[in-house]
Design a protein around this motif. Structure first.
Motif, short mmCIF file in Angstrom:
data_model
loop_
_atom_site.label_atom_id
_atom_site.label_comp_id
_atom_site.label_asym_id
_atom_site.label_seq_id
_atom_site.Cartn_x
_atom_site.Cartn_y
_atom_site.Cartn_z
N GLY A 39 -49.00 1.39 5.98
CA GLY A 39 -47.68 1.99 6.07
C GLY A 39 -46.62 1.19 5.33
N SER A 40 -45.38 1.64 5.47
CA SER A 40 -44.25 1.03 4.76
C SER A 40 -43.08 0.79 5.71
CB SER A 40 -43.78 1.95 3.62
OG SER A 40 -44.79 2.16 2.66
N LEU A 41 -42.30 -0.21 5.36
CA LEU A 41 -41.04 -0.49 6.04
C LEU A 41 -40.06 -0.99 4.99
CD1 LEU A 41 -42.02 -2.43 9.32
CD2 LEU A 41 -40.96 -0.17 9.20
N ARG A 42 -38.78 -0.78 5.25
CA ARG A 42 -37.75 -1.35 4.39
C ARG A 42 -36.83 -2.20 5.25
NH1 ARG A 42 -33.07 1.39 0.58
NH2 ARG A 42 -32.11 1.80 2.61
N LEU A 43 -36.76 -3.47 4.90
CA LEU A 43 -35.86 -4.40 5.58
C LEU A 43 -34.55 -4.48 4.80
CD1 LEU A 43 -38.28 -7.34 6.44
CD2 LEU A 43 -37.84 -5.24 7.72
N ASN B 7 -23.26 -4.57 -0.66
CA ASN B 7 -23.34 -5.90 -0.08
C ASN B 7 -24.62 -6.07 0.73
OD1 ASN B 7 -22.40 -8.50 0.51
ND2 ASN B 7 -21.41 -7.82 2.40
N THR B 8 -25.73 -5.55 0.20
CA THR B 8 -26.98 -5.55 0.94
C THR B 8 -28.15 -5.88 0.01
OG1 THR B 8 -26.10 -3.84 2.43
CG2 THR B 8 -28.48 -4.18 2.44
N VAL B 9 -29.11 -6.61 0.56
CA VAL B 9 -30.36 -6.89 -0.14
C VAL B 9 -31.48 -6.22 0.65
CG1 VAL B 9 -31.99 -8.69 -0.81
CG2 VAL B 9 -29.53 -9.05 -1.11
N PHE B 10 -32.39 -5.58 -0.07
CA PHE B 10 -33.47 -4.83 0.55
C PHE B 10 -34.82 -5.48 0.25
CE2 PHE B 10 -30.69 -1.45 1.71
CZ PHE B 10 -29.79 -1.30 0.67
N LEU B 11 -35.74 -5.30 1.16
CA LEU B 11 -37.14 -5.67 0.93
C LEU B 11 -37.99 -4.45 1.29
CD1 LEU B 11 -39.09 -7.96 0.08
CD2 LEU B 11 -39.42 -8.40 2.52
N GLN B 12 -38.44 -3.75 0.26
CA GLN B 12 -39.32 -2.60 0.47
C GLN B 12 -40.75 -3.10 0.57
OE1 GLN B 12 -38.58 0.79 0.81
NE2 GLN B 12 -40.76 0.96 1.30
N MET B 13 -41.38 -2.81 1.67
CA MET B 13 -42.73 -3.30 1.93
C MET B 13 -43.68 -2.11 2.02
SD MET B 13 -41.90 -6.29 4.70
CE MET B 13 -41.48 -5.14 6.00
N ASN B 14 -44.60 -2.04 1.08
CA ASN B 14 -45.59 -0.96 1.05
C ASN B 14 -46.99 -1.53 1.27
OD1 ASN B 14 -43.51 0.87 0.39
ND2 ASN B 14 -43.81 0.54 -1.81
N SER B 15 -47.92 -0.65 1.58
CA SER B 15 -49.32 -1.05 1.78
C SER B 15 -49.42 -2.24 2.73
CB SER B 15 -49.98 -1.39 0.43
OG SER B 15 -49.91 -0.30 -0.44
N LEU B 16 -48.73 -2.15 3.84
CA LEU B 16 -48.69 -3.26 4.78
C LEU B 16 -50.06 -3.51 5.40
CD1 LEU B 16 -45.23 -2.51 6.35
CD2 LEU B 16 -45.89 -4.68 5.30
N GLN B 17 -50.35 -4.78 5.58
CA GLN B 17 -51.61 -5.23 6.16
C GLN B 17 -51.32 -6.02 7.44
OE1 GLN B 17 -54.45 -4.17 4.65
NE2 GLN B 17 -53.05 -3.12 3.25
N GLN B 18 -52.31 -6.19 8.26
CA GLN B 18 -52.12 -6.91 9.51
C GLN B 18 -51.62 -8.33 9.26
OE1 GLN B 18 -56.09 -5.53 11.43
NE2 GLN B 18 -54.72 -5.84 13.14
N GLU B 19 -52.04 -8.93 8.17
CA GLU B 19 -51.60 -10.29 7.87
C GLU B 19 -50.14 -10.36 7.46
OE1 GLU B 19 -54.27 -8.75 6.66
OE2 GLU B 19 -54.49 -9.03 4.49
N ASP B 20 -49.48 -9.22 7.30
CA ASP B 20 -48.04 -9.21 7.03
C ASP B 20 -47.23 -9.30 8.32
OD1 ASP B 20 -48.74 -6.76 4.53
OD2 ASP B 20 -48.24 -8.88 4.18
N THR B 21 -47.88 -9.24 9.46
CA THR B 21 -47.19 -9.35 10.73
C THR B 21 -46.50 -10.70 10.86
OG1 THR B 21 -48.69 -7.82 11.86
CG2 THR B 21 -47.49 -9.40 13.23
#
Length: 123
Positions: A15-19, A76-90
């Motif tokens: 899955g994906s998340l955007r911080l 005034n924002t910085v984003f981190l788009q995270m795709n293809s998330l893996q368990q080790e990204d926890t």
């Protein structure tokens, strides 16, 4: 400047998340921003960084090709788009700001840190 993270949560593998990282009571304009993460029981590690203009980015080998750092200076924002998330990204993900142009992956060069946001990836 006080960075504030948002956008963490729970997602399944692949899955994906955007911080997002914004500045409370101030601005991130003129600051380089880095994202770091700390898995439970492990040391903090570098994830990605972007310079103040937004035209130079750096990534750790473990996230390159899956994560994208960007900034919207008007917002005034910085984003981190995270795709293809893996368990080790926890991990708890924190953003940090620096006036130095070459802070890159060195956490000691970032004097301003947010509280962090939890990202949990499950199978």
């Amino acid at each position: 400047v006080q960075p504030v993270e948002s956008g963490g949560g729970s997602v399944q593998t692949g899955g994906s998340l955007r911080l997002s990282c914004a500045a409370s009571g101030g601005t991130l304009r003129g600051y380089s921003v880095g994202w770091f993460r700390q898995p439970s029981g492990k040391e903090r590690e570098f994830v990605a960084a972007i310079n103040w203009r937004g035209d130079i980015t750096y990534y750790s080998a473990s996230v390159k090709g899956r994560f994208t750092i960007s900034r919207d200076n008007a917002m005034n924002t910085v984003f981190l788009q995270m795709n293809s998330l893996q368990q080790e990204d926890t991990a708890v993900y924190s953003c940090a700001a620096s006036v130095s142009s070459n802070s890159n992956n060195d956490a000691s060069r970032y004097p301003y840190w947010g509280q962090g946001t939890q990202v949990t990836v499950s199978s």
